[in-house]
Motif scaffolding. Structure first.
Motif, PDB file in Angstrom:
ATOM      1  N   PRO A 164       2.637  16.798  -1.246  1.00  0.00           N
ATOM      2  CA  PRO A 164       2.298  18.195  -0.216  1.00  0.00           C
ATOM      3  C   PRO A 164       3.234  18.514   0.757  1.00  0.00           C
ATOM      4  N   LEU A 165       3.505  19.424   1.143  1.00  0.00           N
ATOM      5  CA  LEU A 165       4.390  20.021   2.265  1.00  0.00           C
ATOM      6  C   LEU A 165       3.889  19.903   3.585  1.00  0.00           C
ATOM      7  N   ALA A 166       2.561  19.933   3.822  1.00  0.00           N
ATOM      8  CA  ALA A 166       2.014  19.794   4.915  1.00  0.00           C
ATOM      9  C   ALA A 166       1.690  18.089   5.283  1.00  0.00           C
ATOM     10  N   THR A 167       2.374  17.431   6.000  1.00  0.00           N
ATOM     11  CA  THR A 167       2.297  15.964   6.310  1.00  0.00           C
ATOM     12  C   THR A 167       2.367  15.727   7.610  1.00  0.00           C
ATOM     13  N   ASP A 168       1.855  14.378   8.151  1.00  0.00           N
ATOM     14  CA  ASP A 168       1.963  13.910   9.311  1.00  0.00           C
ATOM     15  C   ASP A 168       1.998  12.517   9.315  1.00  0.00           C
ATOM     16  N   THR A 169       2.441  11.718  10.587  1.00  0.00           N
ATOM     17  CA  THR A 169       2.951  10.508  10.462  1.00  0.00           C
ATOM     18  C   THR A 169       2.081   9.800  11.441  1.00  0.00           C
ATOM     19  N   VAL A 170       1.720   8.541  11.197  1.00  0.00           N
ATOM     20  CA  VAL A 170       1.061   7.663  12.078  1.00  0.00           C
ATOM     21  C   VAL A 170       1.986   6.271  12.129  1.00  0.00           C
ATOM     22  N   MET A 171       1.969   5.927  13.432  1.00  0.00           N
ATOM     23  CA  MET A 171       2.933   4.478  13.513  1.00  0.00           C
ATOM     24  C   MET A 171       1.734   3.342  13.338  1.00  0.00           C
ATOM     25  N   ILE A 172       2.411   2.457  12.080  1.00  0.00           N
ATOM     26  CA  ILE A 172       1.692   1.297  11.935  1.00  0.00           C
ATOM     27  C   ILE A 172       2.162   0.034  12.632  1.00  0.00           C
ATOM     28  N   ASP A 173       1.433  -0.844  13.212  1.00  0.00           N
ATOM     29  CA  ASP A 173       2.015  -2.112  14.015  1.00  0.00           C
ATOM     30  C   ASP A 173       1.452  -3.295  13.541  1.00  0.00           C
ATOM     31  N   ARG A 174       0.809  -3.243  12.147  1.00  0.00           N
ATOM     32  CA  ARG A 174       0.304  -4.466  11.288  1.00  0.00           C
ATOM     33  C   ARG A 174       0.938  -4.354   9.942  1.00  0.00           C
ATOM     34  N   HIS A 175       0.949  -5.458   9.456  1.00  0.00           N
ATOM     35  CA  HIS A 175       1.525  -5.594   8.062  1.00  0.00           C
ATOM     36  C   HIS A 175       0.317  -4.739   7.030  1.00  0.00           C
ATOM     37  N   LEU A 176       0.976  -3.879   6.205  1.00  0.00           N
ATOM     38  CA  LEU A 176       0.124  -3.013   5.509  1.00  0.00           C
ATOM     39  C   LEU A 176       0.833  -2.812   4.081  1.00  0.00           C
ATOM     40  N   HIS A 177      -0.121  -2.870   2.915  1.00  0.00           N
ATOM     41  CA  HIS A 177       0.281  -2.460   1.764  1.00  0.00           C
ATOM     42  C   HIS A 177       0.200  -1.145   1.210  1.00  0.00           C
ATOM     43  N   LEU A 178       0.965  -0.292   0.663  1.00  0.00           N
ATOM     44  CA  LEU A 178       0.725   1.094   0.269  1.00  0.00           C
ATOM     45  C   LEU A 178      -0.384   1.223  -0.307  1.00  0.00           C
ATOM     46  N   ASP A 179      -0.571   0.312  -1.339  1.00  0.00           N
ATOM     47  CA  ASP A 179      -1.813   0.597  -2.410  1.00  0.00           C
ATOM     48  C   ASP A 179      -3.161   0.417  -1.565  1.00  0.00           C
ATOM     49  N   GLN A 180      -3.236  -0.420  -0.577  1.00  0.00           N
ATOM     50  CA  GLN A 180      -4.434  -0.568   0.228  1.00  0.00           C
ATOM     51  C   GLN A 180      -4.767   0.834   0.733  1.00  0.00           C
ATOM     52  N   VAL A 181      -3.459   1.387   1.318  1.00  0.00           N
ATOM     53  CA  VAL A 181      -3.775   2.905   2.009  1.00  0.00           C
ATOM     54  C   VAL A 181      -4.327   3.855   0.716  1.00  0.00           C
ATOM     55  N   ALA A 182      -3.758   3.891  -0.454  1.00  0.00           N
ATOM     56  CA  ALA A 182      -4.056   4.752  -1.638  1.00  0.00           C
ATOM     57  C   ALA A 182      -5.470   4.678  -1.862  1.00  0.00           C
ATOM     58  N   GLU A 183      -5.973   3.309  -1.946  1.00  0.00           N
ATOM     59  CA  GLU A 183      -7.271   2.978  -2.473  1.00  0.00           C
ATOM     60  C   GLU A 183      -8.315   3.453  -1.442  1.00  0.00           C
ATOM     61  N   ALA A 184      -8.010   3.223  -0.154  1.00  0.00           N
ATOM     62  CA  ALA A 184      -8.813   3.663   0.918  1.00  0.00           C
ATOM     63  C   ALA A 184      -9.025   5.099   1.088  1.00  0.00           C
ATOM     64  N   LEU A 185      -8.086   5.886   0.827  1.00  0.00           N
ATOM     65  CA  LEU A 185      -8.081   7.234   0.803  1.00  0.00           C
ATOM     66  C   LEU A 185      -8.323   7.878  -0.330  1.00  0.00           C
ATOM     67  N   GLY A 186      -8.376   7.392  -1.601  1.00  0.00           N
ATOM     68  CA  GLY A 186      -8.844   7.743  -2.746  1.00  0.00           C
ATOM     69  C   GLY A 186      -7.725   8.691  -3.552  1.00  0.00           C
ATOM     70  N   ILE A 187      -6.616   8.580  -2.956  1.00  0.00           N
ATOM     71  CA  ILE A 187      -5.497   9.579  -3.625  1.00  0.00           C
ATOM     72  C   ILE A 187      -4.506   8.436  -4.313  1.00  0.00           C
ATOM     73  N   PRO A 188      -3.748   9.099  -5.221  1.00  0.00           N
ATOM     74  CA  PRO A 188      -2.608   8.436  -6.071  1.00  0.00           C
ATOM     75  C   PRO A 188      -1.680   7.320  -5.099  1.00  0.00           C
ATOM     76  N   GLU A 189      -1.513   6.178  -5.403  1.00  0.00           N
ATOM     77  CA  GLU A 189      -0.612   5.495  -4.790  1.00  0.00           C
ATOM     78  C   GLU A 189       0.939   6.085  -5.014  1.00  0.00           C
ATOM     79  N   GLU A 190       1.065   6.847  -6.079  1.00  0.00           N
ATOM     80  CA  GLU A 190       2.462   7.295  -6.409  1.00  0.00           C
ATOM     81  C   GLU A 190       2.801   8.444  -5.531  1.00  0.00           C
ATOM     82  N   MET A 191       1.852   9.173  -4.970  1.00  0.00           N
ATOM     83  CA  MET A 191       2.048   9.984  -3.832  1.00  0.00           C
ATOM     84  C   MET A 191       2.322   9.385  -2.249  1.00  0.00           C
ATOM     85  N   ILE A 192       1.573   8.400  -2.236  1.00  0.00           N
ATOM     86  CA  ILE A 192       1.957   7.602  -0.978  1.00  0.00           C
ATOM     87  C   ILE A 192       3.529   6.938  -1.050  1.00  0.00           C
TER      88      ILE A 192
END
Length: 263
Positions: A117-145
């Protein structure tokens, strides 16, 4: 990354490079560093073609080429015969790319749609986090993350000491903010499951039958080529655990450093 930083130059310009993070792959951070580097090179040579040649070949080598070309040499074309083929091609290729960027319709070139996507935004993470968890929670492909966050070499944001950025499609930011507390709450359990899975895969054992290759609760002296990830795997523990046990501010190691493994 986009800008072909060497490890030494990348770190000099503030890019974090470790077993978990390589900011040379971060398009924003690396571009900012490259702009600072190019500005320094331009201040050194007062000529953009020489600055670009220095970016490719190194400023010391360009200075040597100027000396070999004689006292009146002051431009890229003056030192052209004294440059390696890769640097000889570098400036013409940049000129050609810039030309095509502006005049591609005249040559029947059609741009492809971007894979992210051309339209992106950024959030700051202050805890240990796996990208596949983010993809699963949002229902979008991990490859995109991963495409949006290429600096995280192991697919993990190692925000145990300091915050790190997470880039998401702009339309997903609100949903992530809504679910991030639940993600963090699940993370410790998820880490334990991943570690148990790694133990079972490596040793063919489960639960209490697991025995590490080397004893825990011991000291380890860092050798050349060691990384926290490799050491953690060898002792059947986690990078996060070693960092916490030794109060490490980041994942960088030095040869001869003593690490305490286990409780």
């Amino acid at each position: 990354g986009l800008w072909q930083f060497t490890l030494v130059t990348g770190r000099y310009y503030g890019l974090e490079i470790s077993s978990m993070v390589d900011a040379r792959r971060d398009p924003v951070a690396s571009t900012q560093a490259a702009c600072r580097y190019l500005k320094d090179l331009y201040d050194m040579f007062d000529d953009w073609t020489l600055a670009l040649a220095s970016y490719n070949y190194g400023p010391g080598n360009v200075i040597k080429a100027l000396k070999r070309a004689g006292g009146k040499a002051s431009t890229y074309w003056d030192i052209y015969p004294y440059l390696p083929q890769a640097t000889r091609d570098y400036i013409p290729a940049l000129v050609a790319m810039t030309y095509l960027y502006h005049y591609y319709p005249d040559y029947g070139i059609t741009p492809n749609d971007p894979p992210i996507p051309l339209a992106t935004d950024t959030v700051m993470i202050d805890r240990h986090l796996h990208l596949d968890q983010v993809a699963e929670a949002l229902g979008i492909p991990e490859e995109m993350i991963r495409l949006l966050n290429p600096q995280y070499k192991q697919g993990i944001i190692p925000a145990t000491i300091k915050p790190y950025p997470l880039v998401l499609p702009q339309r997903e930011i609100s949903r992530f903010i809504d679910c991030q507390s639940a993600l963090f709450a699940r993370n410790d359990d998820s880490d334990e499951e991943r570690l148990n899975g790694q133990k079972q895969a490596e040793y063919g054992q489960t639960g209490e039958d697991y025995k590490p290759k080397e004893p825990v609760g011991t000291k380890y002296k860092v050798k050349k080529g060691d990384t926290l990830g490799a050491i953690a795997k060898r002792y059947g523990t986690t990078v996060k655990g070693i960092m916490r046990r030794n109060n490490l501010p980041d994942t960088r190691l030095r040869i001869g450093q003593i690490l305490y493994i286990g409780k």
